[in-house]
Design a protein around this motif. Structure first.
Motif, short mmCIF file in Angstrom:
data_model
loop_
_atom_site.label_atom_id
_atom_site.label_comp_id
_atom_site.label_asym_id
_atom_site.label_seq_id
_atom_site.Cartn_x
_atom_site.Cartn_y
_atom_site.Cartn_z
N LYS A 155 -14.17 -0.76 -8.16
CA LYS A 155 -15.21 -2.25 -8.80
C LYS A 155 -15.90 -2.64 -7.56
N PHE A 156 -15.36 -2.74 -6.52
CA PHE A 156 -16.09 -3.39 -5.15
C PHE A 156 -16.83 -2.55 -4.42
N ASN A 157 -16.83 -1.06 -4.73
CA ASN A 157 -17.18 -0.01 -3.88
C ASN A 157 -16.90 -0.03 -2.36
N ILE A 158 -15.57 -0.01 -2.29
CA ILE A 158 -14.99 -0.15 -1.10
C ILE A 158 -14.40 1.40 -0.90
N SER A 159 -14.81 1.86 0.14
CA SER A 159 -14.47 3.43 0.46
C SER A 159 -13.46 3.29 1.71
N ASP A 160 -12.12 3.45 1.04
CA ASP A 160 -11.09 3.56 1.80
C ASP A 160 -10.09 4.51 1.21
N ASP A 161 -9.70 5.57 1.79
CA ASP A 161 -8.69 6.46 1.36
C ASP A 161 -7.34 6.13 1.37
N LYS A 162 -7.05 5.03 1.82
CA LYS A 162 -5.64 4.71 1.95
C LYS A 162 -5.20 4.32 0.65
N LYS A 163 -4.18 4.78 0.05
CA LYS A 163 -3.76 4.33 -1.06
C LYS A 163 -3.10 3.35 -1.48
N SER A 164 -3.37 2.44 -2.49
CA SER A 164 -2.86 1.15 -2.65
C SER A 164 -1.59 1.07 -3.25
N GLU A 165 -0.74 0.48 -2.45
CA GLU A 165 0.57 0.58 -2.70
C GLU A 165 1.21 -0.49 -3.86
N ASN A 166 0.33 -1.60 -3.65
CA ASN A 166 1.00 -2.90 -4.49
C ASN A 166 0.14 -3.00 -5.80
N THR A 167 0.55 -3.75 -6.81
CA THR A 167 -0.09 -4.26 -8.14
C THR A 167 0.18 -5.44 -8.49
N GLU B 212 -7.49 -11.57 -23.66
CA GLU B 212 -6.29 -10.99 -24.35
C GLU B 212 -5.80 -9.73 -23.85
N VAL B 213 -5.99 -9.20 -22.57
CA VAL B 213 -5.40 -8.09 -22.04
C VAL B 213 -4.53 -8.42 -20.88
N LYS B 214 -3.78 -7.64 -20.61
CA LYS B 214 -2.94 -7.66 -19.32
C LYS B 214 -3.31 -6.30 -18.50
N ILE B 215 -3.73 -6.61 -17.21
CA ILE B 215 -4.06 -5.73 -16.40
C ILE B 215 -3.52 -5.74 -14.85
N ALA B 216 -3.40 -4.47 -14.34
CA ALA B 216 -2.52 -4.31 -12.99
C ALA B 216 -3.83 -4.20 -11.92
N LEU B 217 -3.95 -5.06 -11.15
CA LEU B 217 -4.81 -4.91 -10.11
C LEU B 217 -4.49 -4.18 -8.84
N GLU B 218 -4.87 -3.20 -8.51
CA GLU B 218 -4.59 -2.07 -7.40
C GLU B 218 -4.90 -2.79 -6.15
N VAL B 219 -3.99 -3.10 -5.21
CA VAL B 219 -4.24 -3.87 -4.12
C VAL B 219 -3.59 -3.26 -2.96
N ASP B 220 -4.20 -3.44 -1.80
CA ASP B 220 -3.42 -2.65 -0.45
C ASP B 220 -2.30 -3.47 -0.07
N GLU B 221 -2.52 -4.89 0.10
CA GLU B 221 -1.26 -5.58 0.62
C GLU B 221 -1.32 -7.00 0.01
N VAL B 222 -0.21 -7.42 -0.45
CA VAL B 222 -0.24 -8.97 -0.84
C VAL B 222 0.16 -9.91 0.45
N MET B 223 -0.67 -10.81 0.66
CA MET B 223 -0.64 -11.42 2.18
C MET B 223 0.17 -12.74 2.02
N GLU B 224 -0.45 -13.55 1.12
CA GLU B 224 0.42 -15.03 1.19
C GLU B 224 0.09 -15.74 -0.22
N ILE B 225 0.91 -16.55 -0.47
CA ILE B 225 0.40 -17.48 -1.51
C ILE B 225 0.45 -19.00 -0.97
N SER B 226 -0.82 -19.41 -0.79
CA SER B 226 -1.19 -20.80 0.09
C SER B 226 -1.88 -21.86 -0.62
N GLU B 227 -1.58 -22.89 -0.52
CA GLU B 227 -2.38 -24.00 -1.00
C GLU B 227 -3.74 -24.22 0.02
#
Length: 152
Positions: free
Chosen positions: A59-71, A78-93
């Motif tokens: 979607k963002f045209n990011i060229s990176d061959d690393k396989k996304s390990e997290n969703t 009305e739909v549920k989707i799984a976003l492929e991400v490389d790493e979940v960093m933190e949840i912060s205010e």
């Protein structure tokens, strides 16, 4: 303030509102589906529910061959989707003064999902408006894909 789930895609940091996140999954088995939209990597079986997997790198045209390990499982309309991400960093205010509108020059009609920018620990995090992530036709296609897989 908002409390985002911050994640990495390529070398960039993004965030989505924690209220939209249903779960964070590691190393899911993505099953490719031929002839689907460009951004759909495939589908996953999430506790008996078929969920399309959305590639933010494509979607963002990011060229990176690393396989996304997290969703990150989110609800968009009305739909549920799984976003492929490389790493979940933190949840912060984030304090309101650390959140700015996305500069007008960075937004186009095709990138309305680039909502705001937050500064967290001297790093810029792009906050996504997930309601704008899918176009209407993409959302319809995802609905049809989910429905066809559920009845198969």
């Amino acid at each position: 303030y908002i409390k985002p789930v911050v994640f990495e895609v390529g070398k960039e940091l993004f965030g989505v509102d924690i209220n939209l996140v249903q779960s964070i999954e590691k190393q899911v088995n993505v099953v490719p589906v031929p002839n689907t939209m460009t951004f759909i990597s495939g589908i996953i079986n999430l506790r008996g529910e078929v969920v399309p997997v959305y590639s933010l790198k494509k979607k963002f045209n990011i060229s990176d061959d690393k396989k996304s390990e997290n969703t990150i499982i989110i609800s968009v309309g009305e739909v549920k989707i799984a976003l492929e991400v490389d790493e979940v960093m933190e949840i912060s205010e984030i304090k309101p003064e650390n959140i700015k509108k996305m500069p007008v020059m960075a937004k186009t009609p095709e990138s309305l999902y680039l909502d705001r920018v937050a500064q967290i620990d001297n790093k810029l995090v792009i906050l996504l408006d997930v309601a704008e992530l899918l176009t209407e036709s993409e959302e319809d296609s995802v609905k049809k894909l989910t429905e066809s897989m559920a009845t198969a």
